[in-house]
Design an enzyme around this catalytic site. Sequence first.
Site, PDB file in Angstrom:
ATOM      1  N   PHE A 191      24.729  30.797  -8.368  1.00 43.31           N
ATOM      2  CA  PHE A 191      25.395  30.069  -7.285  1.00 43.31           C
ATOM      3  C   PHE A 191      24.908  28.618  -7.282  1.00 43.31           C
ATOM      4  O   PHE A 191      24.017  28.230  -8.047  1.00 43.31           O
ATOM      5  CB  PHE A 191      25.105  30.745  -5.934  1.00 43.31           C
ATOM      6  CG  PHE A 191      23.671  30.625  -5.481  1.00 43.31           C
ATOM      7  CD1 PHE A 191      22.699  31.442  -6.036  1.00 43.31           C
ATOM      8  CD2 PHE A 191      23.295  29.692  -4.514  1.00 43.31           C
ATOM      9  CE1 PHE A 191      21.373  31.328  -5.637  1.00 43.31           C
ATOM     10  CE2 PHE A 191      21.965  29.585  -4.107  1.00 43.31           C
ATOM     11  CZ  PHE A 191      20.999  30.407  -4.666  1.00 43.31           C
ATOM     12  N   GLY A 192      25.475  27.847  -6.391  1.00 45.39           N
ATOM     13  CA  GLY A 192      25.019  26.462  -6.173  1.00 45.39           C
ATOM     14  C   GLY A 192      25.068  25.620  -7.439  1.00 45.39           C
ATOM     15  O   GLY A 192      26.075  25.575  -8.149  1.00 45.39           O
ATOM     16  N   ASP A 216      13.585  27.408   2.027  1.00 42.82           N
ATOM     17  CA  ASP A 216      14.471  26.264   1.924  1.00 42.82           C
ATOM     18  C   ASP A 216      14.273  25.685   0.535  1.00 42.82           C
ATOM     19  O   ASP A 216      13.139  25.583   0.055  1.00 42.82           O
ATOM     20  CB  ASP A 216      14.179  25.227   3.004  1.00 42.82           C
ATOM     21  CG  ASP A 216      15.405  24.363   3.271  1.00 42.82           C
ATOM     22  OD1 ASP A 216      16.526  24.889   3.202  1.00 42.82           O
ATOM     23  OD2 ASP A 216      15.254  23.157   3.537  1.00 42.82           O
ATOM     24  N   THR A 217      15.384  25.363  -0.105  1.00 44.05           N
ATOM     25  CA  THR A 217      15.333  24.899  -1.489  1.00 44.05           C
ATOM     26  C   THR A 217      16.057  23.579  -1.626  1.00 44.05           C
ATOM     27  O   THR A 217      17.078  23.361  -0.976  1.00 44.05           O
ATOM     28  CB  THR A 217      16.006  25.945  -2.405  1.00 44.05           C
ATOM     29  OG1 THR A 217      15.242  27.146  -2.365  1.00 44.05           O
ATOM     30  CG2 THR A 217      16.079  25.455  -3.842  1.00 44.05           C
TER      31      THR A 217
END
Length: 192
Positions: free
Chosen positions: A148-149, A68-69
Amino acid sequence: MKLVFATNNRHKLEEIRALVSDSIHIVGLHDIGCHDEIEETETTLEGNAKIKSDYVHDKFDLNCFADDTGLEVEALEGAPGVYSARYAGENASFQDNVDKLLDNLKDEDNRKARFRTVISLILGEQQYFFEGICEGEITREMHGEKGFGYDPIFRPLGSELTFAEMSMDEKGRISHRGKATEKLIAFLNKHS
Ligand code: IMP
């Protein structure tokens, strides 16, 4: 060794496969026929990573890890943090989240931010955690098209490029996930 990475994010799978040795065969959730939406209901990265690794281990009885980031912005007291994926709302796109963050920081000179990744591993019924941090800053505009993101607006400390302007290898060498993964791999090599 076969190890499930509890994700369907193909970018993450590619990134991590490029970092591990060939003796560790990483498979994603779809590869084991898991199409469930695992809800991340905890308020910490550790908690959400644990939920995902526990889910796969309990349901499929396989060794597994999950990550989880969060992107933690100093001027926003650590936001979006654990809520990075849904910063602009439940079904927000990467672009929606980037737009909201740039807007919230438009009058802010303190651009300091860091990515933090927590990996939860279940191996032989034991649970382990690994953390990786990448310090940097939020740019004023988007740069680059890779990744991404929040990659187009995150410039790691000491670099002139955003993550979105780097190759996957370059990013992996310095990124939060790269660092957490390095620790995971060192551990696996010792214990496999
Ligand atoms: P996750 O829970 O680990 O999937 O990460 C939550 C959110 O953080 C993602 O939806 C992305 O928006 C963002 N994120 C995670 N890792 C990265 C990265 O390496 N670069 C840019 N954004 C990321």
